[in-house]
Motif scaffolding. Sequence first.
Motif, PDB file in Angstrom:
ATOM      1  N   UNK A  56      11.456 -21.844  84.425  1.00  0.00           N
ATOM      2  CA  UNK A  56      10.547 -20.839  85.050  1.00  0.00           C
ATOM      3  C   UNK A  56       9.638 -20.954  85.968  1.00  0.00           C
ATOM      4  N   UNK A  57       8.968 -22.195  86.014  1.00  0.00           N
ATOM      5  CA  UNK A  57       7.993 -22.641  86.980  1.00  0.00           C
ATOM      6  C   UNK A  57       8.835 -22.871  88.088  1.00  0.00           C
ATOM      7  N   UNK A  58       9.834 -23.413  88.274  1.00  0.00           N
ATOM      8  CA  UNK A  58      10.446 -24.056  89.539  1.00  0.00           C
ATOM      9  C   UNK A  58      11.237 -22.719  90.155  1.00  0.00           C
ATOM     10  N   UNK A  59      11.436 -21.793  89.447  1.00  0.00           N
ATOM     11  CA  UNK A  59      12.238 -20.686  90.044  1.00  0.00           C
ATOM     12  C   UNK A  59      11.096 -19.881  90.658  1.00  0.00           C
ATOM     13  N   UNK A  60      10.016 -20.010  90.346  1.00  0.00           N
ATOM     14  CA  UNK A  60       9.001 -19.144  90.898  1.00  0.00           C
ATOM     15  C   UNK A  60       8.149 -19.724  92.237  1.00  0.00           C
ATOM     16  N   UNK A  61       8.933 -21.108  92.312  1.00  0.00           N
ATOM     17  CA  UNK A  61       8.536 -21.884  93.492  1.00  0.00           C
ATOM     18  C   UNK A  61       7.081 -22.706  93.393  1.00  0.00           C
TER      19      UNK A  61
END
Length: 255
Positions: A159-164
């Motif tokens: 979730x965190x990485x997908x949001x950048x």
Amino acid sequence: MVELKTDASIDAMYEAGQVVAGALTAAQKAADVGVSLLELDEVAHDVLREAGATSPFLGYRPSFAPTPFPAVLCVSVNDAIVHGVPDRYRLRDGDLVSIDFGAELGGWVGDSALSFVVGTPREADLRLIETAERALAAGIEAAVVGNRIGDIAHAIGTVCRAAGYGIPDGFGGHGIGRRMHEDPSVPNEGRPGRGMRLRHGMALAIEPMVVAGGTDFFHAAPDGWTLKTDDGSRAAHAEHTVAITDAGPRILTAR
Ligand code: MG
Ligand code: MG
């Protein structure tokens, strides 16, 4: 060693968790432009006293800390990620505030955190906070019997990485029970299907932290406690104490 809790112990942890939930709600409600961080600590302390609970934060001194923690509440503002020490700083319009609180009641500990904006929010800050909350929800959803610690870590990290966003390296969740920090550690990023298998009776504090600038690096402020982003970008933190049960994850610090 991971200690499995009985159902009665989980019920007792829920009572401690509800003191935590009440203190966080009260502190968030009190957080307004012009209010000092010490005043927020006092609000949380009042909730503790009224419940007959004590603070696992006050006087806490892990190996990295130069001094015992001097408050019951961690307040981390803007580029502070976690472990912020309440001081005379007065909140300003648009500040992004993360508060983290623990309570010990009847020999059991609860630990939870939330982030919010004081006054007029910036769109970017709302998205950051929403991502921390969504990562926490994903981690909790993966906290089911038969899964592994890596499944929780993977759910949060995805979730965190997908949001950048960045994920502070080396900080994350933990087992919890009679003590605030127990085995196992619960990383905020990892590989699915790896690590310890989750069983009925495990209690975990799951706590994603996200950094807007996308960097995983941080440094300690001069107080030796507050962790700040290296790039000065803002950070958000969300945490719940969760029991893993045959009936699914039970959020013990639900507000
Ligand atoms: Mg906490
Ligand atoms: Mg914690």
